[in-house]
Design a protein around this motif. Sequence first.
Motif, PDB file in Angstrom:
ATOM      1  N   ALA A 133       0.827  -1.129   0.231  1.00  0.00           N
ATOM      2  CA  ALA A 133       0.032  -0.003  -0.019  1.00  0.00           C
ATOM      3  C   ALA A 133       1.081   1.291  -0.119  1.00  0.00           C
ATOM      4  N   GLY A 134       2.053   1.155   0.654  1.00  0.00           N
ATOM      5  CA  GLY A 134       2.813   2.378   0.884  1.00  0.00           C
ATOM      6  C   GLY A 134       3.453   2.644  -0.585  1.00  0.00           C
ATOM      7  N   LEU A 135       3.679   1.367  -1.180  1.00  0.00           N
ATOM      8  CA  LEU A 135       4.223   1.747  -2.579  1.00  0.00           C
ATOM      9  C   LEU A 135       3.622   2.644  -3.358  1.00  0.00           C
ATOM     10  N   VAL A 136       2.045   2.062  -3.380  1.00  0.00           N
ATOM     11  CA  VAL A 136       1.002   2.920  -4.039  1.00  0.00           C
ATOM     12  C   VAL A 136       0.913   4.291  -3.815  1.00  0.00           C
ATOM     13  N   VAL A 137       1.010   4.540  -2.383  1.00  0.00           N
ATOM     14  CA  VAL A 137       1.100   5.911  -1.870  1.00  0.00           C
ATOM     15  C   VAL A 137       2.150   6.695  -2.475  1.00  0.00           C
ATOM     16  N   HIS A 138       3.414   6.082  -2.614  1.00  0.00           N
ATOM     17  CA  HIS A 138       4.542   6.584  -3.198  1.00  0.00           C
ATOM     18  C   HIS A 138       3.943   7.447  -4.775  1.00  0.00           C
ATOM     19  N   LYS A 139       3.367   6.350  -5.307  1.00  0.00           N
ATOM     20  CA  LYS A 139       2.935   6.791  -6.999  1.00  0.00           C
ATOM     21  C   LYS A 139       2.123   8.125  -6.660  1.00  0.00           C
ATOM     22  N   LEU A 140       1.007   7.651  -6.038  1.00  0.00           N
ATOM     23  CA  LEU A 140      -0.102   8.718  -5.638  1.00  0.00           C
ATOM     24  C   LEU A 140       0.543  10.093  -5.378  1.00  0.00           C
ATOM     25  N   LYS A 141       1.526  10.122  -4.583  1.00  0.00           N
ATOM     26  CA  LYS A 141       2.117  11.358  -4.069  1.00  0.00           C
ATOM     27  C   LYS A 141       2.533  12.225  -4.978  1.00  0.00           C
ATOM     28  N   ASN A 142       2.983  11.940  -6.105  1.00  0.00           N
ATOM     29  CA  ASN A 142       3.288  12.691  -7.300  1.00  0.00           C
ATOM     30  C   ASN A 142       2.326  13.285  -8.015  1.00  0.00           C
ATOM     31  N   LYS A 143       1.201  12.632  -7.990  1.00  0.00           N
ATOM     32  CA  LYS A 143      -0.167  13.157  -8.644  1.00  0.00           C
ATOM     33  C   LYS A 143      -0.641  14.335  -7.549  1.00  0.00           C
ATOM     34  N   ILE A 144      -0.657  13.844  -6.441  1.00  0.00           N
ATOM     35  CA  ILE A 144      -1.195  14.721  -5.384  1.00  0.00           C
ATOM     36  C   ILE A 144      -0.425  15.923  -5.371  1.00  0.00           C
ATOM     37  N   ASN A 145       0.923  15.911  -5.787  1.00  0.00           N
ATOM     38  CA  ASN A 145       1.808  17.248  -5.661  1.00  0.00           C
ATOM     39  C   ASN A 145       1.549  17.993  -6.942  1.00  0.00           C
ATOM     40  N   ILE A 146       1.327  17.335  -8.102  1.00  0.00           N
ATOM     41  CA  ILE A 146       1.037  17.896  -9.384  1.00  0.00           C
ATOM     42  C   ILE A 146      -0.383  18.583  -9.399  1.00  0.00           C
ATOM     43  N   LEU A 147      -1.239  18.278  -8.564  1.00  0.00           N
ATOM     44  CA  LEU A 147      -2.533  18.976  -8.574  1.00  0.00           C
ATOM     45  C   LEU A 147      -2.606  19.757  -7.503  1.00  0.00           C
ATOM     46  N   GLY A 148      -1.297  20.295  -6.882  1.00  0.00           N
ATOM     47  CA  GLY A 148      -1.296  21.377  -6.088  1.00  0.00           C
ATOM     48  C   GLY A 148      -1.750  21.216  -4.787  1.00  0.00           C
ATOM     49  N   LEU A 149      -2.032  19.836  -4.294  1.00  0.00           N
ATOM     50  CA  LEU A 149      -2.565  19.701  -3.074  1.00  0.00           C
ATOM     51  C   LEU A 149      -1.310  19.443  -1.996  1.00  0.00           C
ATOM     52  N   LEU A 150      -0.848  20.446  -1.440  1.00  0.00           N
ATOM     53  CA  LEU A 150       0.313  20.765  -0.757  1.00  0.00           C
ATOM     54  C   LEU A 150       0.070  20.041   0.720  1.00  0.00           C
ATOM     55  N   GLU A 151      -1.053  20.223   1.613  1.00  0.00           N
ATOM     56  CA  GLU A 151      -1.625  19.498   2.547  1.00  0.00           C
ATOM     57  C   GLU A 151      -1.572  18.076   2.459  1.00  0.00           C
ATOM     58  N   GLY A 152      -2.208  17.623   1.428  1.00  0.00           N
ATOM     59  CA  GLY A 152      -2.523  16.249   1.069  1.00  0.00           C
ATOM     60  C   GLY A 152      -1.170  15.628   0.775  1.00  0.00           C
ATOM     61  N   TYR A 153      -0.442  16.518   0.345  1.00  0.00           N
ATOM     62  CA  TYR A 153       1.016  15.683  -0.158  1.00  0.00           C
ATOM     63  C   TYR A 153       1.803  15.420   1.074  1.00  0.00           C
ATOM     64  N   ASN A 154       1.707  16.235   2.135  1.00  0.00           N
ATOM     65  CA  ASN A 154       2.544  16.272   3.449  1.00  0.00           C
ATOM     66  C   ASN A 154       1.784  15.031   4.227  1.00  0.00           C
ATOM     67  N   VAL A 155       0.576  14.809   3.925  1.00  0.00           N
ATOM     68  CA  VAL A 155       0.064  13.670   4.600  1.00  0.00           C
ATOM     69  C   VAL A 155       0.304  12.558   3.812  1.00  0.00           C
ATOM     70  N   ALA A 156       0.405  12.520   2.464  1.00  0.00           N
ATOM     71  CA  ALA A 156       0.863  11.286   1.791  1.00  0.00           C
ATOM     72  C   ALA A 156       2.511  10.818   2.140  1.00  0.00           C
ATOM     73  N   ILE A 157       3.300  11.872   2.366  1.00  0.00           N
ATOM     74  CA  ILE A 157       4.587  11.613   2.779  1.00  0.00           C
ATOM     75  C   ILE A 157       4.514  11.037   4.107  1.00  0.00           C
ATOM     76  N   THR A 158       3.884  11.535   5.073  1.00  0.00           N
ATOM     77  CA  THR A 158       3.934  10.719   6.444  1.00  0.00           C
ATOM     78  C   THR A 158       3.121   9.631   6.363  1.00  0.00           C
ATOM     79  N   HIS A 159       2.188   9.484   5.885  1.00  0.00           N
ATOM     80  CA  HIS A 159       1.503   8.223   5.360  1.00  0.00           C
ATOM     81  C   HIS A 159       2.172   7.250   5.028  1.00  0.00           C
ATOM     82  N   GLU A 160       2.957   7.409   3.878  1.00  0.00           N
ATOM     83  CA  GLU A 160       3.844   6.331   3.307  1.00  0.00           C
ATOM     84  C   GLU A 160       4.822   5.958   4.224  1.00  0.00           C
ATOM     85  N   GLU A 161       5.504   6.674   5.131  1.00  0.00           N
ATOM     86  CA  GLU A 161       6.436   6.233   6.047  1.00  0.00           C
ATOM     87  C   GLU A 161       5.926   5.408   7.296  1.00  0.00           C
ATOM     88  N   TYR A 162       4.752   5.955   7.650  1.00  0.00           N
ATOM     89  CA  TYR A 162       3.961   5.176   8.607  1.00  0.00           C
ATOM     90  C   TYR A 162       3.668   3.914   8.210  1.00  0.00           C
TER      91      TYR A 162
END
Lengths: 105, 239
Positions: A50-79
């Motif tokens: 699941a974390g590997l997929v979050v990693h991929k999604l992270k880039n899309k979240i960032n591309i769409l300018g969702l900065l808070e969402g991006y930060n959540v994704a970074i931490t979520h991936e690590e968790y």
Amino acid sequence: MEQPNLLYLEELADGDKEFEKHFISVLKSEFPQERDEYLAHLKKEELLEAGLVVHKLKNKINILGLLEGYNVAITHEEYLKVGNVSLVQDFFITLDTIETYLKDI
Amino acid sequence: MNCIIIDDESLARLVISKHCSKFPNLDVIEEFSNAIDAIKFLNKETVDIIFLDIHMPGFTGFDFLQTLRYDPYIVLTTSDKSFASDAYEYEIVIDYLVKPVTIDRFEKTIKKIEKAKSSLTTTVTSPVNNSDESEVGDELFINIDRRLIKIKYRDILFVEAKGDYIEVKTNTELYRVHSTLKKIKEKLPEQLFQQVHRSYIINFSKIVDIEDNSILIEKSVIPISRANRPEIMRRLNLL
């Protein structure tokens, strides 16, 4: 709550409307697949996967300018790497926001 | 400059490809969604720049770096800033781009590559213009940073073609020159040098041993192509 935008894409495309269309179509096709993949891994408690997929999604979240969402994704991936699922609900919110947005563009 | 893009995310490949299209001197010749296919491609082709995603399932960008048989400019692309310190442990990594890559940041990378490229040697010259053996000189001059550096023929072990460059290997140095194998072949004396493979010219006097498909020059194993093998065998003083 923050909303997605296409500012990054517009800068990248630099007026190339065909490119913008193609980019959005790839985004629209890949995002649901990756979201489903993420959900499937979560359901099976395959957290590393699941974390590997979050990693991929992270880039899309960032591309769409969702900065808070991006930060959540970074931490979520690590968790997820250490078996911590505490950010799943927050990440769902970001995914839902994107899903709604992509239906409208 | 020829480039390839390796990234399992198609959007990420689209971004890099679009940035490349804004630079007339960049030509994206292939894109790969995994490193294995890129390795297969690079077994047959050489490129100047590889845009390489680090975080790919199965075979990572770092794994890929271990497989390279020559040194193109590697630009790592990743969503993780935390990989930066690991990335620069590889000498061939010239830059590290964090996704999503902006055009300004991409331009800096290309300038960095161009600067690195221009600091390399640019031409090959030789005082030898006459094939008459009695008048053959014993040296070659290569232009490095506007300095003409003399290399004695006898010091050259072999020359290897690497994309737009050739590498001249001597006992002590490795000179990277913006030239072609064909050009340097014309400058080197035939009695001492021979092309043994489409990417290699060797100094015949430096051969240590020969196996079926390779020649050992000092500690380097040089491949022999089937087409060149008869001529090599003909030149050997076989017992």
